[in-house]
Design a protein around this motif. Structure first.
Motif, PDB file in Angstrom:
ATOM      1  N   PRO B 222      -3.439  15.527 -11.935  1.00 20.70           N
ATOM      2  CA  PRO B 222      -4.776  15.367 -11.393  1.00 20.70           C
ATOM      3  C   PRO B 222      -5.575  16.668 -11.456  1.00 20.70           C
ATOM      4  CG  PRO B 222      -3.132  15.426  -9.642  1.00 20.70           C
ATOM      5  CD  PRO B 222      -2.404  15.591 -10.923  1.00 20.70           C
ATOM      6  N   GLN B 223      -6.736  16.589 -12.001  1.00 21.89           N
ATOM      7  CA  GLN B 223      -7.523  17.791 -12.255  1.00 21.89           C
ATOM      8  C   GLN B 223      -8.022  18.372 -10.947  1.00 21.89           C
ATOM      9  OE1 GLN B 223      -7.983  14.936 -13.848  1.00 21.89           O
ATOM     10  NE2 GLN B 223      -8.420  15.235 -16.021  1.00 21.89           N
ATOM     11  N   LYS B 224      -7.876  19.666 -10.881  1.00 20.42           N
ATOM     12  CA  LYS B 224      -8.246  20.346  -9.633  1.00 20.42           C
ATOM     13  C   LYS B 224      -9.744  20.225  -9.382  1.00 20.42           C
ATOM     14  CE  LYS B 224      -6.417  24.199  -7.276  1.00 20.42           C
ATOM     15  NZ  LYS B 224      -5.492  25.256  -7.370  1.00 20.42           N
ATOM     16  N   SER B 225     -10.510  20.315 -10.431  1.00 22.26           N
ATOM     17  CA  SER B 225     -11.958  20.367 -10.247  1.00 22.26           C
ATOM     18  C   SER B 225     -12.549  19.015  -9.923  1.00 22.26           C
ATOM     19  CB  SER B 225     -12.602  20.908 -11.512  1.00 22.26           C
ATOM     20  OG  SER B 225     -12.054  20.229 -12.601  1.00 22.26           O
ATOM     21  N   LEU B 226     -11.734  17.974  -9.995  1.00 20.65           N
ATOM     22  CA  LEU B 226     -12.289  16.662  -9.714  1.00 20.65           C
ATOM     23  C   LEU B 226     -11.881  16.163  -8.341  1.00 20.65           C
ATOM     24  CD1 LEU B 226     -11.817  14.951 -13.160  1.00 20.65           C
ATOM     25  CD2 LEU B 226     -13.815  16.074 -12.248  1.00 20.65           C
ATOM     26  N   ASP B 227     -11.292  17.032  -7.559  1.00 22.36           N
ATOM     27  CA  ASP B 227     -10.942  16.620  -6.200  1.00 22.36           C
ATOM     28  C   ASP B 227     -12.203  16.486  -5.387  1.00 22.36           C
ATOM     29  OD1 ASP B 227      -7.887  18.555  -5.899  1.00 22.36           O
ATOM     30  OD2 ASP B 227      -8.275  16.500  -6.546  1.00 22.36           O
ATOM     31  N   GLU B 228     -12.315  15.381  -4.685  1.00 23.50           N
ATOM     32  CA  GLU B 228     -13.584  15.149  -4.003  1.00 23.50           C
ATOM     33  C   GLU B 228     -13.632  15.730  -2.612  1.00 23.50           C
ATOM     34  OE1 GLU B 228     -15.525  11.289  -5.996  1.00 23.50           O
ATOM     35  OE2 GLU B 228     -14.445  11.094  -4.106  1.00 23.50           O
ATOM     36  N   ASP B 229     -12.593  15.505  -1.868  1.00 24.90           N
ATOM     37  CA  ASP B 229     -12.632  16.024  -0.497  1.00 24.90           C
ATOM     38  C   ASP B 229     -11.272  16.586  -0.147  1.00 24.90           C
ATOM     39  OD1 ASP B 229     -12.684  12.598   0.645  1.00 24.90           O
ATOM     40  OD2 ASP B 229     -11.124  13.794  -0.309  1.00 24.90           O
ATOM     41  N   THR B 230     -11.165  17.046   1.041  1.00 24.75           N
ATOM     42  CA  THR B 230      -9.945  17.755   1.420  1.00 24.75           C
ATOM     43  C   THR B 230      -8.733  16.854   1.370  1.00 24.75           C
ATOM     44  OG1 THR B 230     -10.960  17.529   3.576  1.00 24.75           O
ATOM     45  CG2 THR B 230     -10.533  19.755   2.790  1.00 24.75           C
ATOM     46  N   ASN B 231      -8.919  15.611   1.736  1.00 23.67           N
ATOM     47  CA  ASN B 231      -7.768  14.706   1.675  1.00 23.67           C
ATOM     48  C   ASN B 231      -7.205  14.643   0.275  1.00 23.67           C
ATOM     49  OD1 ASN B 231      -7.840  14.086   4.318  1.00 23.67           O
ATOM     50  ND2 ASN B 231      -9.097  12.259   4.080  1.00 23.67           N
ATOM     51  N   ASP B 232      -8.135  14.409  -0.633  1.00 21.28           N
ATOM     52  CA  ASP B 232      -7.740  14.370  -2.035  1.00 21.28           C
ATOM     53  C   ASP B 232      -7.011  15.625  -2.430  1.00 21.28           C
ATOM     54  OD1 ASP B 232     -10.378  12.570  -3.792  1.00 21.28           O
ATOM     55  OD2 ASP B 232      -8.583  11.947  -2.700  1.00 21.28           O
ATOM     56  N   ARG B 233      -7.618  16.733  -2.011  1.00 24.79           N
ATOM     57  CA  ARG B 233      -7.069  18.008  -2.442  1.00 24.79           C
ATOM     58  C   ARG B 233      -5.655  18.182  -1.940  1.00 24.79           C
ATOM     59  NH1 ARG B 233     -10.951  21.710  -0.626  1.00 24.79           N
ATOM     60  NH2 ARG B 233     -12.383  20.439  -1.822  1.00 24.79           N
ATOM     61  N   ILE B 234      -5.455  17.808  -0.697  1.00 23.48           N
ATOM     62  CA  ILE B 234      -4.116  17.982  -0.133  1.00 23.48           C
ATOM     63  C   ILE B 234      -3.122  17.126  -0.881  1.00 23.48           C
ATOM     64  CG2 ILE B 234      -2.705  17.660   1.913  1.00 23.48           C
ATOM     65  CD1 ILE B 234      -5.163  18.257   3.554  1.00 23.48           C
ATOM     66  N   LEU B 235      -3.503  15.892  -1.053  1.00 26.17           N
ATOM     67  CA  LEU B 235      -2.595  14.973  -1.731  1.00 26.17           C
ATOM     68  C   LEU B 235      -2.305  15.432  -3.152  1.00 26.17           C
ATOM     69  CD1 LEU B 235      -1.139  12.269  -1.691  1.00 26.17           C
ATOM     70  CD2 LEU B 235      -3.234  11.211  -2.502  1.00 26.17           C
ATOM     71  N   ASN B 236      -3.369  15.808  -3.823  1.00 27.92           N
ATOM     72  CA  ASN B 236      -3.186  16.181  -5.218  1.00 27.92           C
ATOM     73  C   ASN B 236      -2.476  17.515  -5.381  1.00 27.92           C
ATOM     74  OD1 ASN B 236      -4.340  13.856  -6.042  1.00 27.92           O
ATOM     75  ND2 ASN B 236      -6.356  14.721  -6.455  1.00 27.92           N
ATOM     76  N   SER B 237      -2.662  18.391  -4.414  1.00 29.32           N
ATOM     77  CA  SER B 237      -1.959  19.665  -4.542  1.00 29.32           C
ATOM     78  C   SER B 237      -0.463  19.459  -4.525  1.00 29.32           C
ATOM     79  CB  SER B 237      -2.314  20.610  -3.407  1.00 29.32           C
ATOM     80  OG  SER B 237      -3.669  20.785  -3.345  1.00 29.32           O
ATOM     81  N   LYS B 238      -0.086  18.523  -3.669  1.00 27.80           N
ATOM     82  CA  LYS B 238       1.359  18.258  -3.618  1.00 27.80           C
ATOM     83  C   LYS B 238       1.845  17.808  -4.986  1.00 27.80           C
ATOM     84  CE  LYS B 238       2.004  16.780   1.108  1.00 27.80           C
ATOM     85  NZ  LYS B 238       1.251  15.611   1.470  1.00 27.80           N
TER      86      LYS B 238
END
Lengths: 513, 357
Positions: B222-238
C-alpha cells in the motif's frame, strides 16, 4: 589417449624430455603410465578419449607409480585395500619411486587393511587422501579411512607425520605442487564454481571444506550490483591432514547471471580457464619445470537453481561454453526447498536436458569388473544421483541431542550430512575422497591436451611448417616477462633443433644400413 | 463500474469539503442503505483482476491456487520440446468463484518466460503494454457517447511480483521492473519459495529489500502517499513493515495433528502454508482478499487509471484547459511520476470537469 606418456623410447624433441624425468613421469598422473605406445601428436578434436584401455595396458608402467589411479593398480597384492585409496587420489603419485610404501594411505580409503574393504567407516571431515588424513574439524575420531590410518600407514620418510594446528589454515593455492624432502607431490586442487548469486555457493564451499573463506565478504547492495560485471575471485587454502598437504584453490564467480542482460556473462570465466591453461602451457614448455604450479581448473561446480523447471538458457549457455574446457559437475543448489518427489523430477529433467543439448558434463569413470559388489553398488548409486541435490550450512544446530551441521526451520531441522536429506555427503565423497584424482586426470589428459593441441595447431599454421609427427618446437608468441629467460629459451631451442637434425641423420643412416 | 465505488468510506477518492454534521433526533433508518448496497452487490458480483509476475518455477500458479483454494490455474511445465518463448506472451484465465452467495469474477494473468532469457532487456515491455492496453480499453468504453451501464473491468488491479529467495537483495532485473511498474499498477512484492530461508535469513532479506525499495523510490502497495487518514496509516504501516511477505504455496493436503492442512511434506517436517509461524501466506491472503480487495480496485481506478487517462487525453488534446490545468505530457520512461503529482492532476481534472459542465 593420444599421448604417449612415459615415452622412454622416444627421443625427446619438442616439449622437453618428458619421459626421462621421474618426477614428471609421476606427475603425468594417469597419463604417465601410458607408455602403451599410443602415438603422440597433438590430440585432434576428439575429446573424450580417456578410456580405460590405455591405462590398463600401462599397468606395468603404472605399477612403478604406485597404486594410484582408478583400476589401474594391478599387480599389487594389497590391491584390494589399496584400490580404495587409489581410487581417488593418486596415492601413488606421491610415491614416485616408493612402491613399498604404497600400502595404505590413510585418507578416506576403503579402510580395510588388506583384504576386503569393509564398510566405510566414519570418515574424517576433510580428508586429503593419500597419506592419512588429519582431521580438520577435530571431534571426529576414527582413523582416516577407518582402520587405514592406524594400520600400516607408513609415513613417507622425509615427511614426518606433522600434526599442525587443527584449525584449517589458509586455503591452498590451486594446483600448487609442494615438494617435501622426498619425492612427494601434493596435488593441487583448483575448483571453480558458478551459478547465480544467492544459490548458496559460498555456504556450500564452507561446508565442504570446513573453512570460512568468506568471512570478510561484503555483499554488494543492489545499486552496486547493477553495474557489476562477473568477477573472478580466487581463494587459496592450505589444508593438511596427517601429513598430507593439499593446496586447494576455490574460484568464485560473483555476479554471474545477475545482470539484466546476461549474454556472454560466462566470458570472464572462459577467459580465466584459458588463461590458466596458457600459463601451464608456457611453464611446461619452459626450461625449469621442476616447480610448475598447476593452476588449471580441475573441476567446476555449477549450481543450478532449484526454482526452475530444469536448465535455464543461461545454464545451457554457460555449460556449452565450458564443457570442453573443464570438468563440469552440475549441482542442484538449495535443495531443501524441494520435496523428494520434486527433486526426483528435477533431476530427471536436468539429465534429459543435458542430453538434449549435448552438454558434456563430467562422467564418473566406470568401475572395473573385478571390483567388489559394494563398490559397484556405491558407484551405481553415485551415478544415479547425479546431478547432486545439495544443501550447505554454516551453522551447527542441535538435532536429536547431537550437534550437526544443518539449517533450523520452524518445521524441522535439515541435516546437511544426512544422506536422506540431501546428497551433500555423496558430493563430498566424490569430490575429495574418490574422484579427486580422476578429475585432475581428466583435466590433464583431455581438456589440457585439447587446449594444447589447439594452441599448437594455431602456432603451426602461423609458422607454416610442414606437419610432422612430433610437435614443433613452440616459439611462444606470448610475451614473457623476462628477456634473459627468453634468450636462454631461444638458445635451448636452437640446441634442440640441432639435436633433432642429428637424430634425423642417424635415423637415415640406420635405414640405409 | 463498481457500485461501491462512489460511496464506500474506505475509498481513496479525495473527499470533498466536509459539510458540518447534523444532529439527529430519532432513528431514521439511513443505515439500511448498507443492506441495499449489499443486495445490489450480490446481484452484480465483483470483479478482480490479478497478475502474477516472476521467473518460472517460483510457484506462481501454485500460489494462485492456494490463494483462492481452487484449481484456478493448472501449472504448466513446458515440455522438453518447446523452446523457451523468446517474447513474453501473457495469458489470462477467468473463473467465477462463489462463496456464500457472493460471486467473484477472478481473472488471473500469467507471464510465462519473464526473466528467463539470457538477455532480459526490456522483458517488462510486454507487461506494461498489456496493462496499458486494459486501461485503453476501459477508456475507450468510457468516452463513448452511449456508454454501457456496467463497463467490463479488465484493468489489472494488483500485480504480485515474485522475488526469488536469494537471501541477498533485489537483483537489477527486479529493480528495473518494479520501478517501471509501480507507476502503472499496484504492485505487491512477495518472497517466493520462502521455505528455503530460515527465519533469520528471511528477516535480513526483508530488511534489505525494504532498504532497496526505499533507495530507489519504489512505492509498492500500500502506497504511503495514498493513505487518507490516520487509521489508514496505522493499518497500512503495519503491512508495510512486513512487505515483502515470505510465502510458500501448496496445493496438497496433509494430515497434521489430526487436521487436514495445505502444506509441503519434506523429510524433515511438514510446512504448513496457513501457519503464521511457518510462512506469511495468511498475511498475503488477507491483504489481497479479506481486507484490501476493494482498496486495490479503488486505487487502480482513482489513481492509476486516472493517470493514464490524463496522459492520453493530454496527448490527444481532448482536455479542456481550465484553471489549475497542469501540462501532463507523458513522462519519459526514466522519471518516476510521484503520486503527489497524481493528486494534483486529479484535482485539476475534477476542476476542469466541473468547469466543462
Amino acid at each position: 589417449t593420444g599421448r604417449a606418456g612415459g615415452r622412454p623410447a622416444r627421443p625427446a624433441p619438442g616439449i622437453g624430455s618428458r619421459g626421462d624425468h621421474p618426477l614428471s613421469l609421476v606427475r603425468r598422473g594417469g597419463l604417465g603410465g601410458e607408455g602403451a605406445g599410443v602415438p603422440g601428436g597433438p590430440r585432434g578434436g576428439s575429446v573424450r578419449g580417456r578410456g580405460r584401455g590405455p591405462r590398463a595396458r600401462a599397468s606395468g608402467a603404472r605399477g612403478a607409480r604406485g597404486a594410484g589411479g582408478r583400476g589401474g593398480a594391478r599387480g599389487r597384492a594389497a590391491r584390494r585395500g589399496g584400490r580404495g585409496r587409489g581410487r581417488g587420489w593418486g596415492w601413488g603419485r606421491g610415491a614416485g619411486g616408493r612402491p613399498e610404501a604404497r600400502a595404505r594411505p590413510g585418507g578416506g580409503g576403503r579402510g580395510a587393511v588388506g583384504g576386503r574393504p569393509g564398510p566405510r567407516p566414519r570418515r574424517p571431515r576433510r580428508v586429503a587422501r593419500g597419506r592419512g588424513g588429519r582431521r580438520l574439524a577435530g571431534g571426529r575420531a576414527g582413523g582416516a579411512g577407518g582402520g587405514g590410518a592406524e594400520g600400516p600407514v607408513t609415513p613417507q620418510p622425509g615427511l614426518g607425520l606433522r600434526r599442525s594446528s587443527p584449525r584449517p589454515a589458509r586455503p591452498p593455492a590451486r594446483g600448487h605442487h609442494e615438494h617435501g624432502p622426498a619425492v612427494q607431490e601434493q596435488a593441487g586442487d583448483p575448483r571453480g564454481q558458478a551459478g547465480e548469486s544467492g544459490l548458496g555457493k559460498s555456504t556450500l564451499v564452507h561446508s565442504l571444506f570446513l573453512t570460512d573463506l568468506y568471512k570478510d565478504r561484503k555483499l554488494l547492495s543492489a545499486e552496486e550490483r547493477i553495474s557489476q560485471t562477473v568477477e573472478i575471485l580466487k581463494h587459496t587454502v592450505d589444508i593438511e591432514e596427517k601429513g598430507v598437504k593439499l593446496k586447494l584453490t576455490i574460484v568464485d564467480t560473483p555476479g554471474f547471471g545477475d545482470a539484466v542482460n546476461n549474454s556472454e556473462c560466462w566470458k570472464p570465466i572462459t577467459d580465466y580457464v584459458d588463461q590458466q591453461f596458457e600459463q601451464y602451457f608456457r611453464d611446461e614448455s619452459g626450461l625449469n619445470r621442476k616447480n610448475i604450479q598447476d593452476n588449471r581448473v580441475h573441476c567446476c561446480l555449477y549450481f543450478i537453481s532449484p526454482f526452475g523447471h530444469g536448465l535455464r538458457p543461461v545454464d545451457v549457455g554457460f555449460m556449452k561454453a565450458l564443457h570442453e574446457k573443464v570438468n563440469i559437475v552440475p549441482l542442484i543448489a538449495k535443495a531443501d526447498c524441494l520435496v523428494p518427489g520434486e527433486i526426483r523430477k528435477l533431476k530427471e529433467r536436468i539429465r534429459e536436458e543435458i542430453d538434449k543439448f549435448g552438454i558434456h558434463v563430467y562422467q564418473f569413470p566406470e568401475c572395473d569388473s573385478d571390483e567388489d559388489e559394494d563398490f559397484k553398488q556405491q558407484d551405481r548409486e553415485l551415478k544415479e544421483s547425479a546431478p547432486f541435490a545439495v544443501i550447505g550450512s554454516n551453522t551447527v544446530v542441535e538435532a536429536k541431542g547431537q550437534r550437526v551441521r544443518g539449517r533450523l526451520y520452524p518445521w524441522g531441522i535439515v541435516e546437511v550430512e544426512n544422506q536422506a536429506h540431501c546428497d551433500f555427503v555423496k558430493l563430498r565423497n566424490m569430490l575429495i575422497r574418490t574422484h579427486m584424482h580422476d578429475l585432475k586426470d581428466v583435466t590433464c589428459d583431455v581438456h589440457y591436451e585439447n587446449y594444447r593441441a589447439h594452441c599448437i595447431q594455431q602456432m603451426t599454421s602461423k609458422l607454416t611448417q610442414d606437419s610432422r609427427m612430433e610437435s614443433p618446437i613452440p616459439i611462444l608468441p606470448l610475451p614473457t616477462p623476462d628477456a634473459e629467460t627468453e634468450k636462454l629459451i631461444r638458445m635451448k631451442d636452437e640446441e634442440l633443433r640441432r639435436m633433432q637434425e642429428m637424430l634425423q641423420k642417424m635415423k637415415q643412416q640406420m635405414q640405409d644400413q | 463500474m463498481d457500485p461501491l465505488r462512489q460511496s464506500s468510506p474506505g475509498s481513496s477518492r479525495p473527499s470533498s469539503p466536509r459539510t458540518p454534521p447534523c444532529e439527529m433526533f430519532d432513528y431514521v433508518g439511513i443505515e439500511a442503505v448498507l443492506d441495499q448496497l449489499k443486495i445490489k452487490a450480490m446481484k452484480m458480483g465483483f470483479e478482480f483482476n490479478i497478475m502474477v509476475v516472476g521467473q518460472s518455477g517460483l510457484g506462481k500458479s501454485t500460489m494462485v491456487n492456494t490463494l483462492f483454494k481452487s484449481k484456478v490455474w493448472k501449472s504448466n511445465i513446458p515440455n522438453l520440446g518447446t523452446p523457451t518463448p523468446q517474447t513474453l506472451k501473457l495469458h489470462s484465465v477467468t473463473h467465477i468463484i462463489e462463496e456464500k452467495g457472493v460471486k467473484l469474477k477472478l481473472t488471473v494473468t500469467d507471464t510465462p518466460g519473464f526473466g528467463d532469457q539470457i538477455n532480459n532487456d526490456k522483458c517488462w515491455d510486454p507487461i506494461l503494454g498489456y496493462i496499458n492496453e486494459q486501461y485503453e480499453r476501459y477508456l475507450q468504453e468510457e468516452i463513448l457517447i452511449t456508454r454501457q451501464r456496467h463497463i467490463p473491468d479488465t484493468r489489472v488491479h494488483c500485480c504480485v511480483y515474485f522475488v526469488p529467495p536469494t537471501g541477498h537483495c533485489l537483483r537489477p532485473l527486479d529493480i528495473e521492473f518494479l520501478q517501471r511498474l509501480c507507476r502503472a499498477v499496484n504492485v505487491v512484492p512477495v518472497i517466493a519459495r520462502a521455505d528455503s530461508l530460515t527465519i533469520e535469513e528471511r528477516e535480513t532479506f526483508r530488511q534489505r529489500i525494504q532498504h532497496n525499495l526505499r533507495s530507489h523510490c519504489i512505492e509498492v502497495y500500500p502506497q504511503k502517499s495514498l493513505d487518507e487518514d490516520t487509521n489508514d496509516r496505522i493499518l497500512n504501516s503495519k503491512i508495510r513493515d512486513r512487505i515483502p511477505f515470505a510465502v510458500v504455496g501448496a496445493d496438497r493436503e496433509h494430515l497434521v495433528n489430526g487436521k487436514c492442512v495445505l502444506g509441503r511434506k519434506t523429510k524433515w517436517g511438514i510446512i504448513e502454508v496457513e501457519n503464521m509461524a511457518h510462512c506469511e501466506f495468511p498475511l498475503l491472503r488477507d491483504l489481497l482478499i479479506r481486507s484490501h480487495l476493494q482498496d486495490l480496485k479503488d486505487i487502480t481506478h482513482n489513481v492509476h487509471y486516472e493517470n493514464y487517462r490524463v496522459c492520453r487525453l493530454n496527448e490527444s488534446h481532448l482536455l479542456p484547459q481550465g484553471p489549475g490545468w497542469v501540462n501532463l505530457a507523458p513522462t519519459p520512461a526514466g522519471r518516476p511520476a510521484t503520486p503527489r503529482s497524481l493528486k494534483v492532476c486529479q484535482q485539476a481534472q475534477d476542476d476542469a470537469k466541473d468547469e466543462a459542465y
